[in-house]
Design an enzyme around this catalytic site. Structure first.
Site, PDB file in Angstrom:
ATOM      1  N   GLU A 297       3.772  39.205 -72.955  1.00 46.76           N
ATOM      2  CA  GLU A 297       2.998  40.410 -73.262  1.00 46.76           C
ATOM      3  C   GLU A 297       3.321  41.412 -72.163  1.00 46.76           C
ATOM      4  OE1 GLU A 297       1.096  40.562 -75.924  1.00 46.76           O
ATOM      5  OE2 GLU A 297       0.910  38.463 -76.487  1.00 46.76           O
TER       6      GLU A 297
ATOM      7  N   CYS B  88      -2.331  48.097 -70.727  1.00 52.60           N
ATOM      8  CA  CYS B  88      -1.012  48.039 -71.373  1.00 52.60           C
ATOM      9  C   CYS B  88      -0.977  48.860 -72.652  1.00 52.60           C
ATOM     10  CB  CYS B  88      -0.645  46.594 -71.657  1.00 52.60           C
ATOM     11  SG  CYS B  88      -1.874  45.727 -72.643  1.00 52.60           S
TER      12      CYS B  88
HETATM   13  P1  NAD Z   1       3.949  42.001 -62.714  1.00 48.58           P
HETATM   14  O1  NAD Z   1       4.973  41.601 -63.708  1.00 48.58           O
HETATM   15  O2  NAD Z   1       4.403  42.503 -61.411  1.00 48.58           O
HETATM   16  O3  NAD Z   1       2.971  40.771 -62.394  1.00 48.58           O
HETATM   17  C1  NAD Z   1       2.300  40.066 -63.404  1.00 48.58           C
HETATM   18  C2  NAD Z   1       2.029  38.644 -62.928  1.00 48.58           C
HETATM   19  O4  NAD Z   1       3.260  37.974 -62.738  1.00 48.58           O
HETATM   20  C3  NAD Z   1       1.300  38.585 -61.597  1.00 48.58           C
HETATM   21  O5  NAD Z   1       0.400  37.516 -61.614  1.00 48.58           O
HETATM   22  C4  NAD Z   1       2.416  38.316 -60.614  1.00 48.58           C
HETATM   23  O6  NAD Z   1       1.966  37.693 -59.444  1.00 48.58           O
HETATM   24  C5  NAD Z   1       3.324  37.412 -61.421  1.00 48.58           C
HETATM   25  N1  NAD Z   1       4.733  37.386 -61.010  1.00 48.58           N
HETATM   26  C6  NAD Z   1       5.397  38.265 -60.225  1.00 48.58           C
HETATM   27  N2  NAD Z   1       6.688  37.898 -60.106  1.00 48.58           N
HETATM   28  C7  NAD Z   1       6.837  36.778 -60.848  1.00 48.58           C
HETATM   29  C8  NAD Z   1       7.952  35.931 -61.148  1.00 48.58           C
HETATM   30  N3  NAD Z   1       9.168  36.175 -60.651  1.00 48.58           N
HETATM   31  N4  NAD Z   1       7.756  34.881 -61.966  1.00 48.58           N
HETATM   32  C9  NAD Z   1       6.539  34.635 -62.496  1.00 48.58           C
HETATM   33  N5  NAD Z   1       5.446  35.392 -62.243  1.00 48.58           N
HETATM   34  C10 NAD Z   1       5.595  36.449 -61.433  1.00 48.58           C
HETATM   35  O7  NAD Z   1       3.017  43.023 -63.465  1.00 48.58           O
HETATM   36  P2  NAD Z   1       2.016  44.089 -62.840  1.00 48.58           P
HETATM   37  O8  NAD Z   1       2.783  45.300 -62.524  1.00 48.58           O
HETATM   38  O9  NAD Z   1       1.186  43.490 -61.795  1.00 48.58           O
HETATM   39  O10 NAD Z   1       1.072  44.353 -64.123  1.00 48.58           O
HETATM   40  C11 NAD Z   1       1.111  45.510 -64.855  1.00 48.58           C
HETATM   41  C12 NAD Z   1       2.080  45.370 -66.014  1.00 48.58           C
HETATM   42  O11 NAD Z   1       1.571  44.439 -66.949  1.00 48.58           O
HETATM   43  C13 NAD Z   1       2.229  46.675 -66.781  1.00 48.58           C
HETATM   44  O12 NAD Z   1       3.575  46.864 -67.113  1.00 48.58           O
HETATM   45  C14 NAD Z   1       1.406  46.456 -68.035  1.00 48.58           C
HETATM   46  O13 NAD Z   1       1.784  47.240 -69.132  1.00 48.58           O
HETATM   47  C15 NAD Z   1       1.628  44.996 -68.255  1.00 48.58           C
HETATM   48  N6  NAD Z   1       0.565  44.445 -69.103  1.00 48.58           N
HETATM   49  C16 NAD Z   1       0.856  44.062 -70.378  1.00 48.58           C
HETATM   50  C17 NAD Z   1      -0.155  43.580 -71.203  1.00 48.58           C
HETATM   51  C18 NAD Z   1       0.116  43.179 -72.643  1.00 48.58           C
HETATM   52  O14 NAD Z   1      -0.727  42.553 -73.234  1.00 48.58           O
HETATM   53  N7  NAD Z   1       1.253  43.542 -73.221  1.00 48.58           N
HETATM   54  C19 NAD Z   1      -1.464  43.504 -70.717  1.00 48.58           C
HETATM   55  C20 NAD Z   1      -1.714  43.915 -69.416  1.00 48.58           C
HETATM   56  C21 NAD Z   1      -0.699  44.374 -68.607  1.00 48.58           C
END
Ligand code: NAD
Length: 537
Positions: A274, A308
């Site tokens: 997502e 998101c």
């Molecule tokens: P991010 O990808 O940086 O982090 C998300 C999660 O992944 C965090 O818990 C982080 O610690 C973890 N993470 C970081 N690196 C990783 C790796 N290499 N392997 C596995 N996990 C890892 O995202 P963010 O910037 O913190 O969150 C915001 C983003 O999330 C925005 O782009 C938003 O649109 C998206 N989002 C999408 C949805 C949806 O349902 N489509 C919902 C909420 C947020």
């Protein structure tokens, strides 16, 4: 509780957050952090999260190392079979008790969400609402989503077949900071109900909210090791989660989602992703402009734009452009921005100084390249260190970062389009495809337009919440916005593997002893022709 006076600059030095909710005593914090799985290493330092309301540290949560993840998975794996052996109703009873406790204690979790990530209280309440709805829905409907499916056997009448659903085993749930309750636990509930153990990875910014729900689930009767929570730096701990679980449900940015997908593919485990969006809202010529302006403001600035599915692009028919713009700007300037632990603000703080920096950079880049700021366009340090005024831009062009790059803040760009076709072309620009919206008095025409928008969900006469709140329907992205769906049947079936069980009353299929193969083949051919003539499916 009362709030300290807003600071004008983020506090950077040591010292506890002055806006810590009263009830979060040291003893209470210790009772939450006991739920972090750090069995092997004893932790690798602590997470350094700060409260956006005052820029000071929230609470010390032990950070794990990859070996802790492996150990937590072992515990979860050992606990999973007994949990899966319970009847669905027994598992549902735990989830329904969790529902009741959540509704009863919602003030606590709203305090934590606000303290950890700064959103307005109403948006924190929406997380409670969504999780309570999901808990009730999956507890009541989950069994039918997972029911065995009887299908025709290979030899009708003599053999039977059914598809059954078996749990994946240990499901990894990696969630971001923007909806720590909804995304952290909303995906966990169906995974648990399907008979899995869960390994949840808390976002480093918002671990307390997830730990609070873990503690509440224990109070509701969830056996101790069935839901493990690990905390630590995203890359190291997140990657270790993908390396050890049997299925991963990831929510976060598109960039991280790709690395998660690649890692999961190497292990041949399933993954749902997502990811981010750049969501458009179309205002057709026949739209009710008051409703459209209201829907736009709600969807663009919800969660301080850190949602998101929030709206970042508004495409307005040229015949109503000026009239719509006027109404939109009036509503935008009326938004009350601030940071209070009550329902007094419409738009809360951004979650961190990093988010503020990103939003400021997008707006500065747009302005430098010729965009006009119609509203907002600046930080509000007078209201809080990470507050930013709801912003409307005009004249955004493709060379600006804000055009197709996700801002993830309270910033929207207005576009003019002459008719549906041009509006559609603008809406489908870029590679994201998460959510969209159409405002029109002609719901049939809006529906026809919706089917041509590349988006996992489309809201008609609502900005964003309508589809997300329709929890019996799937929710997810197309294109760069992800793979798979949460909510509805797919939101629980993905946590299972389908298994086909076929049974014969006559022993192995094939020619009976003594029958010549030619005769058997002739009988088979006769059957094929008969089935075709009888139009058997
Ligand atoms: P991010 O990808 O940086 O982090 C998300 C999660 O992944 C965090 O818990 C982080 O610690 C973890 N993470 C970081 N690196 C990783 C790796 N290499 N392997 C596995 N996990 C890892 O995202 P963010 O910037 O913190 O969150 C915001 C983003 O999330 C925005 O782009 C938003 O649109 C998206 N989002 C999408 C949805 C949806 O349902 N489509 C919902 C909420 C947020």
């Amino acid at each position: 509780m009362t709030l300290a006076e807003p600071t004008t600059t983020p506090a950077t030095g040591p010292g506890e957050s002055t806006v810590r909710p009263d009830w979060v005593t040291d003893a209470r914090l210790a009772s939450l952090t006991r739920w972090v799985a750090v069995p092997a290493s004893g932790g690798d330092g602590t997470l350094a999260a700060t409260a956006p309301y005052d820029g000071r540290p929230t609470a010390s949560v032990p950070a794990g190392v990859p070996e802790d993840v492996a150990a937590a998975v072992d515990l979860a794996r050992a606990a999973q079979p007994a949990w899966a052996e319970l009847s669905f109703e027994d598992r549902a009873a735990v989830v329904l008790r969790f529902h009741d406790l959540l509704v009863e204690r919602q003030d606590e979790v709203m305090d934590l969400i606000q303290w950890e990530m700064g959103k307005a209280r109403f948006h924190a309440w929406q997380e409670v609402l969504q999780v309570a709805n999901l808990a009730r829905h999956y507890a009541r409907r989950g069994a039918s989503y997972l029911a065995d499916r009887k299908v025709r056997g290979a030899m009708p009448g003599l053999t039977s077949a059914r598809e059954v659903r078996v749990p994946q085993g240990v499901v990894g749930i990696i969630s971001p900071w923007n909806y720590p309750l909804y995304l952290g636990v909303g995906d966990t509930i169906p995974a648990l109900l399907a008979g899995n153990a869960v390994l949840g990875k808390a976002d480093p910014q918002t671990p307390l909210t997830l730990l609070w729900t873990r503690a509440l689930m224990a109070e509701a009767g969830l056996p101790e090791h069935v839901w493990q929570v690990v905390a630590g730096p995203g890359a190291a701990i997140g990657e270790a989660v993908v390396d050890h679980v049997d299925y991963v449900a990831f929510t976060g940015s598109t960039a991280t989602g790709r690395t998660v997908a690649e890692r999961a593919a190497r292990r041949l485990i399933g993954a749902s992703l997502e990811l981010g969006g750049k969501n458009p809202l179309i205002v057709r010529a026949d739209a009710d402009l008051d409703l459209a302006a209201r829907g736009t403001v709600a969807a663009a600035f919800a969660n301080t734009g850190q949602m998101c599915i929030h709206i970042e692009r508004v495409i307005v028919d040229g015949s109503v452009y000026e009239e719509f713009r006027e109404r939109l700007l009036a509503l935008t300037s009326g938004q009350k921005v601030g940071q209070t632990f009550d329902f007094g603000c419409d738009v809360g703080s951004l979650a961190s100084a990093a988010q503020l920096e990103k939003v400021e950079a997008h707006v500065a880049d747009a302005v430098a390249k010729g965009a006009t700021v119609l509203a907002g366009g600046r930080a509000r340090p007078d209201l809080g260190p990470c507050c930013y005024a709801p912003t409307v831009l005009e004249g955004v062009t493709e060379e600006m970062d804000v055009c197709l790059g996700e801002t993830f803040g309270p910033v929207l760009a207005l576009y003019r389009a002459e008719g549906d076709e041009e509006a559609l072309a603008i809406a489908n620009q870029g590679s994201a495809g998460l959510s969209a919206s159409v405002f029109s008095r002609d719901v049939g025409a809006a529906d026809a337009l919706a089917r041509r928008i590349r988006a996992g969900s489309v809201n008609i006469n609502d900005g964003a919440a309508l589809a997300a709140g329709s929890i019996e329907a799937g929710m997810g992205g197309r294109g760069d916005s992800g793979l798979g769906r949460r909510h509805g049947a797919e939101g629980i079936r993905k946590y299972t593997e389908s298994q086909t069980i076929a049974a014969s009353r006559i022993g192995p299929v094939g020619p009976p002893p003594g029958m010549a193969l030619e005769r058997f083949v002739a009988m088979g051919n006769g059957q094929l022709r008969l089935l075709r003539r009888l139009r058997v499916r």
